[in-house]
Design an enzyme around this catalytic site. Structure first.
Site, PDB file in Angstrom:
ATOM      1  N   ASP A  42      29.997 -14.264   9.155  1.00 21.74           N
ATOM      2  CA  ASP A  42      28.572 -14.181   8.909  1.00 21.74           C
ATOM      3  C   ASP A  42      27.835 -14.632  10.108  1.00 21.74           C
ATOM      4  OD1 ASP A  42      26.537 -15.255   7.486  1.00 21.74           O
ATOM      5  OD2 ASP A  42      27.490 -16.821   6.540  1.00 21.74           O
ATOM      6  N   ASP A  96      20.611 -14.747   0.713  1.00 21.28           N
ATOM      7  CA  ASP A  96      21.533 -15.195  -0.246  1.00 21.28           C
ATOM      8  C   ASP A  96      21.444 -15.113  -1.853  1.00 21.28           C
ATOM      9  OD1 ASP A  96      22.887 -15.786   1.986  1.00 21.28           O
ATOM     10  OD2 ASP A  96      23.137 -17.992   1.418  1.00 21.28           O
TER      11      ASP A  96
HETATM   12  C1  GLA Z   1      25.354 -17.900   4.529  1.00 19.88           C
HETATM   13  C2  GLA Z   1      26.132 -17.092   3.709  1.00 19.88           C
HETATM   14  C3  GLA Z   1      26.699 -17.522   2.174  1.00 19.88           C
HETATM   15  C4  GLA Z   1      27.541 -18.547   2.632  1.00 19.88           C
HETATM   16  C5  GLA Z   1      27.157 -19.677   3.606  1.00 19.88           C
HETATM   17  C6  GLA Z   1      27.975 -20.525   4.267  1.00 19.88           C
HETATM   18  O1  GLA Z   1      24.416 -18.586   3.780  1.00 19.88           O
HETATM   19  O2  GLA Z   1      25.060 -15.910   3.285  1.00 19.88           O
HETATM   20  O3  GLA Z   1      27.163 -16.666   1.520  1.00 19.88           O
HETATM   21  O4  GLA Z   1      28.577 -18.076   3.315  1.00 19.88           O
HETATM   22  O5  GLA Z   1      26.361 -19.188   4.743  1.00 19.88           O
HETATM   23  O6  GLA Z   1      27.492 -21.548   5.109  1.00 19.88           O
END
Ligand code: GLA
Length: 425
Positions: free
Chosen positions: A169, A240
């Site tokens: 990520d 997200d």
């Molecule tokens: C980001 C990702 C999510 C999750 C969070 C965790 O926002 O896109 O899917 O993994 O981080 O902190």
């Protein structure tokens, strides 16, 4: 009340439900499409994720409350609910597992995860696989330790623990490296991002363990164009997901046009499932799941498995819908047309079959009706015999029937032997 009553088909003219397929297979000249999309052919065969990964991830429901116990419970529930048998294999720990690095740079899990190797062994003992999460930056999105400067060390450790999947990520890599090393130079920033993802790919490959590599950088720099060349098995295409129809539909809208980039071993990822979360209605849960299947999306459930309601389990374990998602041809579906607030998507399946999803994306229950499916726009002759994958009934589509659909509901049909529009001489 049956969960399917919000969607029903009213016969106006030539409509009939039967229990048997009636029409013989016919020539498919107009439907002929390449068996594999052209861009997908450019990628060499990968070891993992020949079909979109299926499993469960801790983030959407548990977020920072994930712990060893919760992961074991999720593994137990995947088995007990029949989800494992339906194909859900990966149990993925998302952010907030990380502790501190020692003097040698070795990262330990925090107190919520006393023994990662034992946890991985437990999950494997259930016939499942296990996934982990990190960032190319110094910190994850949740502010925990990332892998910057420790890529090889971390990859080796994941392999030693027995992990089978890594979600990587971007998070603090943006301020840590991209903005610092290339201020005001977007192109250079993107190159730094490519290099970071390639670096972890190399580190994972060097372990010799097959590990699914999941990019999470929100679709930046058209990741679908370069992700597979630096090892991505899947890549997030958007920001997200949240358990709200508007967000889910916004994500769906962003997938149209990306279909040519997906194929066995490398998939567009519109983010994890919210089925069973928040205040999504049953229709919305069904449509969300149906569209993820049409999109050949990873099916990573993100709900509270120990407290899953039967109707949610019924959605997540619908074998017919899962078969669309997991179709071995690996071709992602496409939006073919919309009419008012109704959208029509199709997905080409192995053996010449076709999946058709008709979705009422409007907010008013019956706002855009009457709606007639235009089979010609799908390259199909009128009449088609298919299976309604949410009622299990055989359905004859003629294009004359009036489809009356509730707000945010879906009609998902599999046509095993589609009949093309006859060729004109
Ligand atoms: C980001 C990702 C999510 C999750 C969070 C965790 O926002 O896109 O899917 O993994 O981080 O902190």
């Amino acid at each position: 009340m049956r969960i399917f009553t919000s969607l029903f088909v009213v016969a106006l003219a030539l409509v009939s439900f039967t229990t048997q397929a009636q029409s013989p297979a016919a020539p498919q000249a107009q439907l002929a499409t390449p068996q594999v999309s052209p861009k997908a052919q450019l990628v060499s065969p990968p070891q993992v994720s020949q079909t979109p990964p299926m499993g469960w991830n801790s983030w959407n429901y548990f977020a920072n409350k994930v712990d060893d116990k919760g992961i074991r419970a999720a593994a137990d529930q995947l088995v007990a609910t029949g989800m494992k048998d339906a194909g859900y294999v990966y149990v993925n720990i998302d952010d907030t597992w990380e502790g501190e690095r020692d003097a040698n740079g070795v990262l330990a899990p925090n107190a919520k995860f006393p023994d990662m190797k034992a946890l991985a062994d437990y999950v494997h003992s259930k016939g499942l696989k296990i996934g982990i999460y990190s960032s190319p930056g110094s910190k994850t999105c949740g502010g925990y330790a990332g892998s910057l400067g420790h890529e090889e060390q971390d990859a080796k450790m994941y392999a030693e623990w027995g992990f089978d999947y890594l979600k990587y990520d971007l998070c603090s890599f943006i301020p840590d490296v991209m903005e610092k090393q290339a201020p005001h130079n977007k192109a250079a920033q993107m190159r730094l991002m490519h290099t970071a993802y390639a670096k972890m790919d190399k580190a994972l490959k060097a372990t010799g363990r097959p590990i699914v590599y999941s990019f999470c950088q929100y679709g930046w720099d058209a990741v679908w164009e370069w992700g597979p060349s630096v090892g991505a098995n899947l890549w997030r295409t958007t920001g997200d997901v949240t358990p709200e129809w508007d967000r889910i539909y916004a994500i769906v809208s962003q997938q149209a046009g990306l279909e040519e980039y997906a194929g066995p071993g490398h998939w567009n990822d519109p983010d994890m499932l919210e089925v069973g979360n928040g205040k999504l209605t049953l229709a919305e849960n069904r449509t969300h799941f149906s569209l993820w299947a049409m999109l050949a999306a990873p099916l990573l459930a993100g709900n509270d498995l120990p407290n899953m309601k039967p109707e949610i389990k019924a959605i997540l374990t619908n074998r017919d819908v899962i078969a669309i998602d997991q179709d071995p041809l690996g071709r992602q579906g496409a939006r073919i047309y919309s009419d008012g607030e109704v959208e029509v998507w199709t997905r080409h399946l192995a053996g010449g079959a076709l999946a058709i999803a008709v979705v009422n994306v409007g907010d008013n229950r019956y706002s855009t009706h009457p709606f007639h499916l235009n089979l010609r726009k799908l390259g199909l002759a009128e009449t088609q015999t298919g299976k309604d994958l949410w009622t299990g009934k055989t359905l004859e589509l003629t294009g004359n029937e009036l489809l009356v659909m509730a707000s945010h509901d879906v009609l998902l049909v599999r046509v095993d032997a589609p009949k093309a529009i006859p060729a004109v001489n």
